[in-house]
Design a protein around this motif. Structure first.
Motif, short mmCIF file in Angstrom:
data_model
loop_
_atom_site.label_atom_id
_atom_site.label_comp_id
_atom_site.label_asym_id
_atom_site.label_seq_id
_atom_site.Cartn_x
_atom_site.Cartn_y
_atom_site.Cartn_z
N THR A 81 48.97 14.24 48.13
CA THR A 81 48.03 14.44 47.02
C THR A 81 46.77 13.60 47.22
O THR A 81 45.65 14.07 46.99
CB THR A 81 48.70 14.08 45.69
OG1 THR A 81 49.90 14.85 45.54
CG2 THR A 81 47.77 14.36 44.52
N GLN A 82 46.95 12.38 47.64
CA GLN A 82 45.80 11.52 47.92
C GLN A 82 44.96 12.10 49.05
O GLN A 82 43.73 12.07 49.01
CB GLN A 82 46.29 10.11 48.28
CG GLN A 82 45.16 9.11 48.51
CD GLN A 82 45.69 7.72 48.85
OE1 GLN A 82 46.90 7.50 48.88
NE2 GLN A 82 44.79 6.79 49.10
N TYR A 83 45.63 12.66 50.06
CA TYR A 83 44.90 13.27 51.17
C TYR A 83 44.09 14.48 50.69
O TYR A 83 42.95 14.69 51.14
CB TYR A 83 45.89 13.69 52.26
CG TYR A 83 45.26 14.36 53.45
CD1 TYR A 83 44.60 13.62 54.42
CD2 TYR A 83 45.33 15.73 53.60
CE1 TYR A 83 44.01 14.23 55.51
CE2 TYR A 83 44.74 16.36 54.69
CZ TYR A 83 44.09 15.60 55.65
OH TYR A 83 43.52 16.22 56.72
N LEU A 84 44.66 15.26 49.77
CA LEU A 84 43.94 16.41 49.22
C LEU A 84 42.70 15.97 48.46
O LEU A 84 41.64 16.62 48.54
CB LEU A 84 44.86 17.21 48.29
CG LEU A 84 45.99 18.00 48.94
CD1 LEU A 84 46.84 18.65 47.88
CD2 LEU A 84 45.43 19.04 49.89
N GLU A 85 42.79 14.88 47.72
CA GLU A 85 41.64 14.38 46.97
C GLU A 85 40.54 13.90 47.90
O GLU A 85 39.35 14.04 47.60
CB GLU A 85 42.08 13.25 46.04
CG GLU A 85 43.01 13.70 44.92
CD GLU A 85 43.54 12.53 44.11
OE1 GLU A 85 43.32 11.37 44.54
OE2 GLU A 85 44.17 12.77 43.06
N GLU A 86 40.93 13.35 49.04
CA GLU A 86 39.93 12.83 49.98
C GLU A 86 39.38 13.91 50.91
O GLU A 86 38.32 13.74 51.50
CB GLU A 86 40.56 11.71 50.82
CG GLU A 86 40.99 10.49 50.00
CD GLU A 86 41.76 9.49 50.82
OE1 GLU A 86 42.08 9.82 51.99
OE2 GLU A 86 42.06 8.39 50.31
N ASN A 87 40.08 15.02 51.05
CA ASN A 87 39.66 16.09 51.96
C ASN A 87 39.71 17.43 51.21
O ASN A 87 40.73 18.14 51.24
CB ASN A 87 40.59 16.15 53.19
CG ASN A 87 40.58 14.86 53.98
OD1 ASN A 87 39.76 14.67 54.87
ND2 ASN A 87 41.49 13.96 53.64
N PRO A 88 38.62 17.79 50.55
CA PRO A 88 38.61 19.03 49.75
C PRO A 88 38.88 20.28 50.59
O PRO A 88 39.44 21.25 50.08
CB PRO A 88 37.19 19.05 49.16
CG PRO A 88 36.74 17.62 49.20
CD PRO A 88 37.38 17.02 50.41
N HIS A 89 38.49 20.28 51.87
CA HIS A 89 38.71 21.47 52.69
C HIS A 89 40.21 21.75 52.88
O HIS A 89 40.61 22.89 53.12
CB HIS A 89 38.04 21.32 54.05
CG HIS A 89 38.69 20.27 54.92
ND1 HIS A 89 38.39 18.92 54.79
CD2 HIS A 89 39.61 20.37 55.90
CE1 HIS A 89 39.11 18.24 55.67
NE2 HIS A 89 39.84 19.08 56.35
#
Length: 729
Positions: A13-21
């Motif tokens: 989830t944190q990775y999704l927030e940092e990488n919108p693509h």
């Protein structure tokens, strides 16, 4: 998570927030794009042969047939519907022509883009008959492209069927194999929404594993096997009470009140909720939620002691269902609650229930909503502990004073209520008259404004008509331009293909714009490679500097021309040129490949033949010189090099009578024109010439020579030079 090596949802989830693509990639992974042309052929046969002709025969005045296909994926099903409608229209069985508009929608933007291109692989031959392929597709570059007349029938758009408003006035709604991927709640929302979108007699076409579920009152089954349904009008009490209508600004809307509010999330039962429910049932007084007209919206608790269904047509009105003749009291309380905007309490009302009289306190409490658009009231029944038996008719005699007094009190209460109602009615009537008078004056003023507005609208209408005529003219001009562009595009395509030159057009980012058929021999291109970088395409060239050359041309604007070879031993002249627009702006590259394999092979043959002849001449003991028509030497063999002690390169381009050769007539004098071998063959046209001469060498003895000359003839027996041979005697 497996690809990125995450061991917990939190980290991902944190990775999704940092990488919108990554959200877009995840979204595409969740989409299911399984589709095919004419999936379930029997269903499409039934649709074409029975359902659609029946629809058109029942709507003889129809001029436009509107079709909606939600969840169209990459367009196969949309084009399938378009094909059968085109065939139906071409057959003439419908009796009159009509316009066809097909709205094909999907949430996947990439799928919509592919559908708009209308290009599919050769594998579609497994699901489309050869006749339909010939009639509705163009076969090019190992792909099938939908023809223009079919493509123009379909409008593709990105659309979320759950969140976005639906298309309306639809005659055929084809939603196949979409509902099976949704939960039951979403299905129950969409089926009424589809009913709302369809016209009367409209057709709903579902997948073989889908159905309308519990909404059988909205659709009649036409074919149970292929799940084809016909829209029908529900009962008045059922109309649209349950539609979940999506909109762009409100994703949760409640259109019906019931025991549970539609649109509210379900609460999982647990000990807390169970306890609260038991407490409410045991200790909370019965209550009903009503609007200003008494329509019951919600029931709480056991209201059977105070309410009962009225005889006749079923209704849920409080004034019709209340027991014991106290509807006037409740009606008065509701009016007072409206006027005072506060709770009204009715003490010790007697409600007759069979042979009992229940002494009840009734509270009418107004409920304030957020926008004050709906006036709601909570009517609470609190039954006192004292309940008595109702007096029977035998007890109501003149000999029973108590019964008479009760009757008199009841009549007095009814009379007082009637008087209160009369006073209230008179006051309301007076207020209404004043309001009506004010409203009448406002309406008169509004009427004058409407007349003025009507005149303005008439003027606007004339302007709109004029504008419409202009738009029609512009539309015709645009259509004419489009036809011209189409013709020019066809001419350009045929011109490029007829030149037999492989041509590729690129943009400034080296993405492919267009290519000719011949280009597929050099690059492994298919039609779907349009807009892809050329660097991603496999190349058949034995040349590693193609991409650097392209970038160099973009930077310097200087074209490059080179000879390149393919892996299958074909030669091409490659030209890389800037693509210039009419505004003289550089907008990419044009790469052409002209095949020169035949010329290269001929060049090699001539080179090999020349080398062979050179070897032959060099092996002869005689010195040989070959001149052109002007007398200049073009060839000298090895024997002549030894004879004249000059290299071949030193002799080539010299005149045959150059003093460096030191050839005399034997008396030390240069050869005259009559003794010249070149003059004898070229001027006098002798077939051969012989002469004995002497080669003078400084500080050496003279060498006597036999000189012989013959003409050098081409294929047409034309003299192109002279061959002069020297030998010692």
């Amino acid at each position: 998570m497996e690809i990125h090596k995450f061991d917990s949802i939190k980290r991902y989830t944190q990775y999704l927030e940092e990488n919108p693509h990554e959200l877009d990639l995840l979204f595409k992974e969740l989409l299911i794009g399984v589709t095919n042309f004419f999936r379930d052929p029997g269903a499409f046969t039934e649709l074409k042969n029975k359902v659609l002709p029946s629809l058109l025969s029942e709507n003889t005045g129809i001029t436009a047939l509107r079709v909606w296909i939600p969840g169209c994926s990459t367009g196969e099903e949309a084009y399938s519907i378009a094909i059968i409608l085109k065939e139906l229209l071409s057959s003439g069985e419908n009796g009159h022509p009509f316009k066809i508009t097909i709205f094909a929608t999907d949430i996947d933007g990439d799928g919509i883009e592919k559908a708009r291109q209308g290009i599919y692989p050769e594998s579609i031959t497994a699901s489309i008959s050869p006749q339909r392929l010939r009639a509705h597709f163009i076969h090019e570059n190992s792909t099938f492209k939908v023809k223009k007349e079919i493509r123009e029938m379909v409008v593709f758009a990105r659309h979320n069927v759950i969140q976005d408003p639906p298309f309306t006035r639809i005659n055929l709604l084809c939603c196949r194999n979409l509902l099976i991927y949704l939960d039951s709640e979403s299905q129950n929302r969409l089926i009424p929404l589809f009913h709302y979108a369809l016209e009367k007699q409209g057709i709903l076409f579902l997948g073989s594993s889908e159905s309308v579920g519990k909404h059988t009152s909205l659709f009649a089954t036409l074919n149970g096997k292929w799940k084809i349904y016909k829209r029908r009008e529900p009962a008045i009490s059922e109309q649209y009470d349950y539609i979940f209508f999506p909109s762009s600004y409100n994703s949760r809307k409640i259109l019906k009140y019931s025991g549970t509010l539609i649109g509210t999330p379900r609460v999982v039962d647990n000990l807390k909720t169970t306890t609260e429910r038991l407490l409410i049932d045991a200790f909370t007084p019965p209550a009903v939620l009503v609007n200003a007209t008494g329509e019951i919206l919600y029931l709480s608790g056991k209201t059977g002691n105070f309410l009962e269904p009225a005889a006749g047509k079923a209704t849920m009105n409080l004034f019709s269902m209340i027991k014991g003749g106290i509807r006037y009291d409740i009606g008065t309380a509701i009016r007072k609650a409206i006027d005072n905007r506060q709770a009204i309490v009715l003490k010790d009302l007697r409600i007759r229930d069979a042979d009992l009289v229940r002494h009840t306190d009734i509270t009418v409490k107004p409920i304030n909503t957020a926008d004050n658009s709906v006036r709601l009231f909570l009517v609470v029944f609190r039954e006192n502990r004292f309940t008595e038996k109702a007096a029977t008719r035998d007890n109501h005699t003149n000999t029973d004073p108590a019964g008479s007094e009760d009757t008199i009190r009841e009549l007095e209460r009814d009379l007082q209520y009637a008087r209160d109602c009369l006073v209230t009615t008179i006051a309301e009537n007076q207020a209404s008259r004043e309001e009506i008078q004010i409203s009448n004056e406002e309406l008169q003023s509004m009427n004058e404004e409407l007349q003025s507005t009507n005149e303005e609208l008439m003027t606007s209408k004339e302007e709109m008509q004029s504008l419409n005529e202009e738009l029609i003219s512009v539309n015709e001009e645009l259509k004419s331009k489009l036809d011209e562009l189409t013709q020019a595009d066809n001419d350009m395509k045929n011109l490029l293909n007829s030149t037999d030159i492989a041509t590729i057009f690129l943009d400034n980012n080296l993405n492919i714009r267009r290519f000719t058929t011949q280009s597929t021999k050099i690059f492994h291109l298919i039609q779907s490679d349009i807009n892809r970088p050329i660097t991603d395409i496999n190349c058949n060239l034995e040349y590693d500097n193609l991409v650097p050359d392209m970038r160099n041309v973009l930077e310097t604007l200087v074209f490059i021309e080179k000879t390149v070879k393919t892996k299958d031993q074909h030669y091409y002249t490659m030209r890389i040129m800037p693509y210039r627009t009419f505004e003289n702006r550089i907008d990419g590259l044009v790469i052409t490949f002209g095949e020169i394999t035949l010329a290269k092979n001929l060049e090699k043959t001539l080179r090999d033949r020349k080398e062979h002849l050179t070897l032959v001449f060099d092996s002869l003991p005689k010195g040989i010189l070959v001149t052109d028509t002007t007398g200049r030497i073009t060839f000298a063999n090895t024997a002549s090099e030894k004879l004249f002690e000059l290299t071949a390169s030193e002799m080539v381009n010299r005149l045959y009578n150059d003093p460096a050769f030191l050839i005399t007539d034997g008396n030390g004098l240069p050869l005259s024109d009559g003794q010249s071998p070149f003059h004898a063959v070229m001027v006098l046209k002798k077939p051969s010439f012989r002469l004995q001469c002497t080669l003078e060498k400084p500080n050496q003895a003279s060498i006597p020579l036999n000189l012989e000359a013959v003409p050098l003839l081409d294929d047409r027996r034309k003299t192109t030079g002279v061959v002069i041979m020297f030998s010692r005697y």
